[in-house]
Write an enzyme that holds these catalytic residues in place. Sequence first.
Site, PDB file in Angstrom:
ATOM      1  N   GLU A   7       0.935  -1.166   0.074  1.00  0.00           N
ATOM      2  CA  GLU A   7       0.027   0.145  -0.036  1.00  0.00           C
ATOM      3  C   GLU A   7       0.802   1.349   0.113  1.00  0.00           C
ATOM      4  O   GLU A   7       1.839   1.411   0.603  1.00  0.00           O
ATOM      5  CB  GLU A   7      -1.049   0.078   0.952  1.00  0.00           C
ATOM      6  CG  GLU A   7      -1.926   1.121   1.233  1.00  0.00           C
ATOM      7  CD  GLU A   7      -3.011   1.316   2.363  1.00  0.00           C
ATOM      8  OE1 GLU A   7      -2.683   0.241   3.366  1.00  0.00           O
ATOM      9  OE2 GLU A   7      -3.833   2.203   2.194  1.00  0.00           O
ATOM     10  N   GLY A  54       3.027   2.500  10.543  1.00  0.00           N
ATOM     11  CA  GLY A  54       2.962   1.820  11.889  1.00  0.00           C
ATOM     12  C   GLY A  54       2.850   0.313  11.891  1.00  0.00           C
ATOM     13  O   GLY A  54       3.506  -0.486  12.316  1.00  0.00           O
ATOM     14  N   ALA A  55       1.860  -0.117  10.901  1.00  0.00           N
ATOM     15  CA  ALA A  55       1.563  -1.442  10.407  1.00  0.00           C
ATOM     16  C   ALA A  55       0.574  -1.552   9.216  1.00  0.00           C
ATOM     17  O   ALA A  55       0.068  -0.367   8.792  1.00  0.00           O
ATOM     18  CB  ALA A  55       0.620  -2.157  11.548  1.00  0.00           C
ATOM     19  N   MET A  56       0.652  -2.842   8.710  1.00  0.00           N
ATOM     20  CA  MET A  56      -0.222  -3.043   7.500  1.00  0.00           C
ATOM     21  C   MET A  56      -1.227  -4.041   7.445  1.00  0.00           C
ATOM     22  O   MET A  56      -0.673  -5.458   7.769  1.00  0.00           O
ATOM     23  CB  MET A  56       0.728  -3.103   6.243  1.00  0.00           C
ATOM     24  CG  MET A  56       0.157  -3.265   4.781  1.00  0.00           C
ATOM     25  SD  MET A  56      -0.789  -1.857   4.344  1.00  0.00           S
ATOM     26  CE  MET A  56      -1.904  -2.934   3.317  1.00  0.00           C
ATOM     27  N   GLU A  57      -2.523  -3.928   6.869  1.00  0.00           N
ATOM     28  CA  GLU A  57      -3.383  -4.791   7.127  1.00  0.00           C
ATOM     29  C   GLU A  57      -3.461  -5.982   6.146  1.00  0.00           C
ATOM     30  O   GLU A  57      -4.668  -6.461   5.841  1.00  0.00           O
ATOM     31  CB  GLU A  57      -4.802  -4.263   7.237  1.00  0.00           C
ATOM     32  CG  GLU A  57      -5.215  -3.473   5.810  1.00  0.00           C
ATOM     33  CD  GLU A  57      -4.797  -2.226   5.722  1.00  0.00           C
ATOM     34  OE1 GLU A  57      -3.790  -1.740   6.290  1.00  0.00           O
ATOM     35  OE2 GLU A  57      -5.536  -1.289   4.801  1.00  0.00           O
ATOM     36  N   ASN A  58      -2.499  -6.457   5.281  1.00  0.00           N
ATOM     37  CA  ASN A  58      -2.354  -7.343   4.258  1.00  0.00           C
ATOM     38  C   ASN A  58      -3.275  -8.472   4.767  1.00  0.00           C
ATOM     39  O   ASN A  58      -3.129  -9.094   5.716  1.00  0.00           O
ATOM     40  CB  ASN A  58      -0.990  -8.001   4.068  1.00  0.00           C
ATOM     41  CG  ASN A  58      -0.016  -6.624   3.994  1.00  0.00           C
ATOM     42  OD1 ASN A  58      -0.087  -5.951   3.175  1.00  0.00           O
ATOM     43  ND2 ASN A  58       0.915  -6.816   5.106  1.00  0.00           N
ATOM     44  N   HIS A  88      -9.426  -4.013   9.917  1.00  0.00           N
ATOM     45  CA  HIS A  88      -9.449  -3.586   8.442  1.00  0.00           C
ATOM     46  C   HIS A  88     -10.078  -5.018   7.696  1.00  0.00           C
ATOM     47  O   HIS A  88     -10.118  -4.791   6.628  1.00  0.00           O
ATOM     48  CB  HIS A  88      -7.972  -3.248   7.985  1.00  0.00           C
ATOM     49  CG  HIS A  88      -7.660  -1.878   8.021  1.00  0.00           C
ATOM     50  ND1 HIS A  88      -8.449  -0.961   7.441  1.00  0.00           N
ATOM     51  CD2 HIS A  88      -6.707  -1.015   8.339  1.00  0.00           C
ATOM     52  CE1 HIS A  88      -7.872   0.259   7.411  1.00  0.00           C
ATOM     53  NE2 HIS A  88      -6.785   0.157   7.846  1.00  0.00           N
ATOM     54  N   GLU A 118      -5.357  -2.840  12.641  1.00  0.00           N
ATOM     55  CA  GLU A 118      -5.130  -3.553  11.367  1.00  0.00           C
ATOM     56  C   GLU A 118      -6.101  -4.858  11.354  1.00  0.00           C
ATOM     57  O   GLU A 118      -6.490  -5.230  10.115  1.00  0.00           O
ATOM     58  CB  GLU A 118      -3.632  -4.154  11.475  1.00  0.00           C
ATOM     59  CG  GLU A 118      -2.480  -3.055  11.418  1.00  0.00           C
ATOM     60  CD  GLU A 118      -3.003  -1.641  10.657  1.00  0.00           C
ATOM     61  OE1 GLU A 118      -3.520  -1.999   9.401  1.00  0.00           O
ATOM     62  OE2 GLU A 118      -2.449  -0.725  10.860  1.00  0.00           O
TER      63      GLU A 118
END
Length: 881
Positions: free
Chosen positions: A127, A268-272, A308, A305
């Site tokens: 993203e 911070g973080a990613m919701e893959n 999401h 996350e």
Amino acid sequence: MRPDTPAPVRLEDYRPTDFAIDTVSLDIRLAPKATQVRARLAIRRRDTAAQGTPLVLDGDELDLVSLALDGRPLAADEYTAAPDRLEIRALPEGPFVLEIETRLDPDANTKLMGLYRSSGTYCTQCEAEGFRRITYFLDRPDCLSVYTTRIEARESDAPVLLGNGNPVEAGRIEGTDRHYAVWHDPHPKPAYLFAMVAGDLARVSDRFTTADGRDVALNIYVEHGNEGACDWAMDSLKRSMRWDEEVFGRIYDLEVFNIVAVSDFNMGAMENKGLNIFNDKYVLASPDTATDQDYAGIEAVIAHEYFHNWTGNRITCRDWFQLCLKEGLTVFRDQEFSSDMRSRPVKRIADVRLLKSHQFPEDAGPLAHPVRPRLYHEINNFYTATVYEKGAEVVRMLKALLGPEDFRAGMDLFFDRHDGEATTVEAFLACFQEASGRDLAQFSLWYEQAGTPTLTVDSKYEPEARRFTMTVRQSVPPTPKQSAKKPMTIPLKAALIGPDGTEMTGLSVAGAEMTGDTLHIRNPSHMIVFSDVPARPVPSLLREFSAPVHLKSDLSDADLLFLAARDTDPFNRWQALQSVALSALIKATQAAASQRPITVDPALVEAFGANIADDSLDPAFRALCLQLPGETDLAREIGKDVDPEAICQARRQVRATIADALAETMLATYTAMTSPGPFSPDAAASGRRALRNVLLEYLGHGTGGQDGTLAQAHFDAADNMTDRAAALGVLVHARLPGHEEALAAFADRHAGTPLALDKWFTIQATAPFGDALETVKRLTAHPGFSMGNPNRVRALIGAFATGNQSQFNQADGAGFDYLAEVVLGLDKTNPQVAARLASAFRSWRALEPERQARAEAALRHVAATGELSPDVRDIVDRCLQ
Ligand code: BES
Ligand code: ZN
């Protein structure tokens, strides 16, 4: 704007893709400097697309190795390939399979977008537009595909191989030192949710049984040695999963949920999907290295996350203009989760402080934009406080206007109707409109109009008529490219507090619709009349901060202090005290600027004193009440000709004056808040620490604290990071005896723990003294610092630029020049982080003329540099517009 600026992307230009990519099959053979990616795409032309339309795929710095269509290698004249674009002409009419092979160099990827390595681990960040750095693709959120990923690596380098979805197959490759794993994600998703990870990682596992009885494997992967610091994250994950079932009816939909913590991460973080990748800062926690705030942050980001999965992944965005559809909504959801886990008023106050300190200045400066922008040059620069925090406020207002039942019905309809789609803000609002029967056309302006509205409230009480009248006016200020604004629907939660401190109930209201305690403000001006009011009330306005507005009321300090002591809404008690403190600080700033003595109204001091000693109040709440408005709050309120030095001085002196006047009460409560027994991160224990540490800050800056003994003892006795960092902060920021020893001891103790050392960098970078800039420069040479790691850059340089107003904005412009130099240097390796640093300039126009000129010169210097990334170019151009 420079002539070479590429054309912006506009919302009105949106059109669906000509082609659909139904399935994606990836075969990724990992090697540090030459990773081979084979993508097999099943593509069909949409009915809406004209025959003969070529297929144009996005790329970014790609190196094409080979290309085949339905198994046949393409001839050179059948396509055009560039690093950023692949065009294929001569396509069959029916569906076809395109096979693309690219070669990547993960080791050389310093942008941390696409496939890169962090401490040896291969990981991805896609993203917003990172997938195009892995293979050519329709890299946009409305292209949904089912992914199968095969990952291959040397087993000794990367024993762990992770992808999206569920694991389907794994094994050794005979006769080699390599192994592979295959993952399949049955849920169609846009490319920005793709992820893979490969490395030598430790695993912490647990299980979760969903409300519909399915068993989900939960895993957190971290660097070896960090296994012991995952308990809090795992606990937060399980609570998030349960909460989303109970509060939103959302159940998890895969067999596994994996989280990987990496130390080099832009965000911070990613919701893959099924494979969240986190900045390790939001996973790792132990009492010795993480503060209570860190624990709360981990809980919130893990939840965010995870949430999401439904708001973002199952239902995603049609285009990046709709970013708030997933981000604002998901922030609202994580805020509600944290409120349910902890104290709701304390959480609300923390969120409003963040909104006012980050989003309000953004909305008041050159980077202002609507919650849903209509134009961008660089999408990475639109992950902003406005899209996130104001976006969450808009959802909160929707709930306030509709009430909880209709709000839930609207959410249910949204999940039902749009599951599996890439959709829009309009479609979201239509669900609430249908569920509630309310017309939301005017409300939708919250997504369109930038700028923080002002609500002005004047009131009068007529004893003979027993009538209380409030005149409520709204106005929205002009912002870049939006000069004229329309009135919006504003939920104004209000109550009238009688002289005895109780809420007046059963009053009849005219002049505006009122549902529950919420007035629906729609017109430029309302005259709201309450009748049968037995005595002069004090209105408690904008309770719970029911709308993201500036409230200007005609309440006197005496009224506000009454509310501070008696309001039945804790949020407004806090707000009332803050308002009085803010006007006191503004007066003090004016005094400091003209070298007059600074005095503090005894009534304010008394109100603080009453708060400290009120044991009926939650310590966490008392701690918030005692915190003086910050320097940026003051700057925002002053608005123009800002002198950050005067603000800083005034605030320090007011704090010292309050400390001296209340030293005895403060010390008594400080002592009473000492926690017996072992450390626990729960809300109650952390509230006691918060109160005790705020009191330490006052006492350390007061006359009695000048010998440093109290802060030193606090530092020496600390058995957790919250107390240790708080004490170090006071020692360093008040320059107390022993501060150097404490800095050395801290560095010694945490030398091997980068996340802990970040606090040490930040405390020094935010010390409000003339040598702060020199200190920052010196610390960039510290062995624990690295310009390549975003957390280090933010902890030292970011903290200086945003958390040290007096020194970053120093009058000679040296702070600006330094930041400009860092931005230019970092832009060559990591433009995203460089652009975020550059946005520290965003309030430059509010400064007094001399500082303004220096800031402008620094910005112009950056702007005049050739070869800027689109990221930094976009920020500096808009800052200068
Ligand atoms: N989707 C974002 C991560 C992201 C942001 C990716 C920007 C690419 C560009 C993620 O869900 C997110 O919002 N993370 C926040 C933390 C969250 C708790 C608000 C972040 O990374 O700061
Ligand atoms: Zn998010």
